[in-house]
Design a protein around this motif. Structure first.
Motif, PDB file in Angstrom:
ATOM      1  N   LEU A 180       0.809  -1.216   0.000  1.00 34.67           N
ATOM      2  CA  LEU A 180       0.000   0.000   0.000  1.00 34.67           C
ATOM      3  C   LEU A 180       0.843   1.267   0.000  1.00 34.67           C
ATOM      4  O   LEU A 180       0.361   2.326  -0.404  1.00 34.67           O
ATOM      5  N   GLU A 183       2.076   1.228  -3.729  1.00 31.20           N
ATOM      6  CA  GLU A 183       0.946   0.983  -4.634  1.00 31.20           C
ATOM      7  C   GLU A 183       1.312   0.061  -5.796  1.00 31.20           C
ATOM      8  O   GLU A 183       1.064   0.354  -6.962  1.00 31.20           O
ATOM      9  N   GLU A 207      -7.791   1.313  -2.357  1.00 28.63           N
ATOM     10  CA  GLU A 207      -8.053   2.696  -1.921  1.00 28.63           C
ATOM     11  C   GLU A 207      -8.617   2.729  -0.502  1.00 28.63           C
ATOM     12  O   GLU A 207      -8.266   3.605   0.292  1.00 28.63           O
ATOM     13  N   GLU A 210      -5.712   2.026   1.758  1.00 30.89           N
ATOM     14  CA  GLU A 210      -4.790   3.165   1.767  1.00 30.89           C
ATOM     15  C   GLU A 210      -5.340   4.320   2.594  1.00 30.89           C
ATOM     16  O   GLU A 210      -4.590   5.012   3.304  1.00 30.89           O
ATOM     17  N   THR A 214      -3.420   5.835   5.690  1.00 24.98           N
ATOM     18  CA  THR A 214      -3.109   7.266   5.761  1.00 24.98           C
ATOM     19  C   THR A 214      -3.623   7.872   7.060  1.00 24.98           C
ATOM     20  O   THR A 214      -2.914   8.633   7.740  1.00 24.98           O
TER      21      THR A 214
END
Length: 689
Positions: A180, A183, A207, A210, A214
């Motif tokens: 991740l 990517e 996504e 991720e 994040t």
């Protein structure tokens, strides 16, 4: 393997694998060594040719018993890593390993999830103030469930888990891992790791992961949190840098996916560890220092190290494995051992790679090494420059609670057996050997049945010694319940000088734990002073064998108040015999009873098992003294006869599925119930007849 030139502690990464048994640590070890170029072909636990389970006992039973130590170079970094056993009986190995590293990798089976020993080793890593990571292994299994295991980790532990790699499946079959942070999809094709763009079918899933990653990272960084809330783009470089800092600072726990068996995700995992795990220069050693000045973890500092593991081999001798926390150690250096206040010379230094010991000229701060045949060194000892005053805390090992009496097998000398078991105990702090003078048995204390099986087999192979074990005998005592007044005249004439000793004495009970007291109230020289010590000595000797079953007599007082002597025939021996006979007579009059050792027991179990434990104690003649809820578990305190506790270490595992633990120590002696006392006395009589 060649040593990196001009090595500094910033270039060193030290970590160990921890887990419940069967999670795949040894297989992952093989693949790490293979990917790092240390071995040409990965071995197999099932085939008995793995490089970490090289011991004959490990090969036969197909699981680790001892730590295995390795070092290798990867991307210009020097790695030391330790593969630890997963079975609870060998927890001392895990404790040794965790003291030597900055980081710990927890392996979890993607199908089984968190198991009994998982929580124990995770807490140990926390206690040692280590950076941590999780490798969810066996994601290629049909019943693997990566997401379920992640949720289980988050619901079980308080740590913040950040997923770095996830498994990738095609038509339900595991094909690779997706990283991740960069990517990319990674696949192992013909033994080579290759990267691909993330497939369109996985982009939405990626996504979601991720976004969670994040948020995990920026939550701990104020500047990044502001950018995130303002809708500004945070670059991969910024995220990665923050992530590395948070892992090193033990704020985040990275989670990786992979299949050690397929060697998929392993090389990428090692790449990520190189970046995110703290170096040896970032070691948190303050909490390890018991006294003295904390030294900087650099080669330029004064030397300090700690022995964390001892191995004993009949051919090599003692091998002491240590971690250097500061300074540098060279061959032929003199080092100071504050534990014994001695200086010793280090003649040979080794680096370990599985079963191989490689000679080296020096070792520096951050490295894990070994010295051989220094009998002065013991596990936990501090090694240091004579000019510094640092002293490291001793390692804390679990107290062995499973006791067995050892008897030599046919044809084996008892002294040889005792010597072999003692030598083994030198290498295992959870195995203790003591001789019980009362029961005349060699008592071995260990961690459980598996532990004893391994010890027995290793003694056969290493020392050509075989032995059997059985439940120990109880070291009963005897005491009296009422006063007795006795007289004994020992008179013997057989030509020439005779023997004469005459004593009158009172024998009375004392409170529990008082032992034996002797007083004399002789007036007018009825017994000359030079004979009174002999009277006491006669009682001391006689009290070692009671009237009921031959056990030592305790908690009584003897008062010598009168007697007589003969100018020619009296002697110390005569008065010793007279007092001994008088004491035997007193035991018959004073209502002797058997006493048994009572243990203070503290059991820690999940709440659900509390009723089972209390019921079990009642069946063991135990008395519950209190219950204390603490951190989601129950601590139950009780007093229980030792006779009922010899197998408790094994039986508690059965009752709680391995989730219970206990501590036990001697409390006091108490009277044995009449019906049980009768059986014990009858048994002793049968054995003597």
């Amino acid at each position: 393997m060649e040593k990196l030139s001009k090595i500094t502690s910033k270039d060193i990464r030290n970590f160990c694998f921890i887990s419940h048994g069967g999670a795949g640590k040894s297989t992952l070890t093989e693949m790490l060594l293979y990917n790092a170029g240390v071995i040409d072909e990965p071995g197999s636990v099932d085939k008995g040719n793995s490089h970490s389970d090289f011991n004959a006992v490990e090969k036969e039973h197909k699981h680790s018993v001892h730590n295995s130590y390795f070092n290798f170079e990867w991307h210009n970094k020097l790695f030391h890593f330790i593969d630890t056993p997963g079975y609870a009986d060998f927890r001392s190995e895990v404790i040794s390993a965790l003291r030597m590293v900055e980081s710990a990798v927890l392996l979890v089976d993607a199908a089984a999830g968190i198991e009994v020993n998982t929580g124990y080793v995770w807490e140990l890593a926390d206690k040692n103030d280590l950076a941590k990571a999780v490798f969810i292994n066996k994601v290629d299994k049909e019943d693997a469930d990566f997401d379920r295991v992640v949720e289980e980790l988050r619901s079980t532990y308080d740590d913040s888990f950040a997923i770095v790699t996830i498994p990738y499946y095609e038509n339900g079959k595991f094909e690779g891992i997706i990283d991740l942070l960069d990517e990319k999809l990674y696949k192992n094709i013909d033994g080579e790791l290759k990267s691909f763009p993330v497939p369109d079918s996985e982009k939405e899933r990626v996504e979601d992961y991720e976004l969670k990653l994040t948020e995990e990272i920026v939550e701990l960084k104020e500047d990044l949190m502001i950018k995130y809330l303002d809708g500004e783009k945070i670059t991969i470089k910024e995220l990665t840098k923050a992530f590395e800092e948070e892992v090193a600072g033990e704020e985040l726990v990275p989670v990786f996916a992979g299949s050690a068996l397929q060697n998929c995700g392993v090389a990428k995992f090692l790449d990520d560890l190189t970046r995110i795990f703290p170096s040896a220069s970032e070691v948190h050693s303050d909490h390890l220092v018991k006294s003295g000045e904390v030294l900087s973890p650099e080669p330029e500092s004064k030397f300090s190290a700690q022995v964390c593991k001892t191995m004993v081999d009949p051919y090599i001798g003692k091998l002491s494995i240590f971690r250097i926390f500061s300074g540098k150690l060279e061959r032929d250096d003199m080092i100071y051992i504050p534990n014994i206040d001695e200086e010793i010379k280090v003649t040979k230094l080794y680096k370990l790679n599985g079963k191989d010991q490689d000679n080296v000229d020096d070792l520096t701060a951050g490295e894990i090494g070994a010295v051989a045949k220094l009998d002065e060194l013991v596990t936990s000892y501090t090694m240091r420059d004579p000019e510094t005053d640092i002293y490291y805390h001793e390692l804390e090992f679990p107290k062995p609670m499973y006791s067995r009496a050892a008897y030599p097998a046919d044809g084996i000398d008892e002294e040889k057996m005792a010597s072999a078991l003692q030598r083994y105990s030198d290498s295992d702090p959870t195995f203790k050997v003591n001789y019980n003078k009362v029961t005349k048995e060699l008592i071995c204390d260990g961690m459980g049945t598996i532990h004893f099986i391994m010890i027995k087999e290793e003694c056969q192979r290493k020392y050509d010694v075989d032995f059997t074990t059985q439940e120990p005998k109880v070291a009963y005592r005897e005491t009296i319940q009422k006063k007795a007044d006795v007289e004994e005249k020992y008179k013997k004439q057989s030509g020439g000088r005779g023997q004469y000793g005459h004593v009158l004495m009172r024998v009375e009970p004392l409170p529990r734990g008082r032992g034996f007291e002797f007083e004399e109230e002789i007036f007018g020289g009825a017994i000359p002073g030079q004979y009174i010590p002999a009277v006491e000595k006669g009682i001391v000797d006689a009290k070692e064998e009671g009237a009921l079953a031959g056990y030592p007599v305790v908690d009584f007082k003897v008062v010598l108040y009168d007697g007589s002597y003969h100018d020619v025939d009296s002697s110390e021996m005569a008065f010793k015999i007279a007092s001994s006979k008088a004491f035997r007579k007193a035991l018959e009059q004073a209502r002797s009873v058997l006493l048994e050792p009572i243990m203070s027991v503290k059991v820690t179990v999940p709440q659900d098992f509390m009723g089972d434990i209390m019921g079990d104690f009642n069946s063991r003649r135990g008395r519950i003294e209190g219950m204390d809820p603490q951190d989601g578990v129950q601590i139950i305190k009780a007093k229980v006869p030792q006779a009922e506790m010899f197998n408790y270490a094994v039986e508690l595992k059965s009752i709680t599925g391995g989730y219970g633990s206990f501590d036990m120590e001697f409390s006091h002696y108490d009277k044995v119930p009449g019906d049980i006392s009768d059986k014990i006395i009858e048994q002793v009589k049968r054995e003597k007849s």
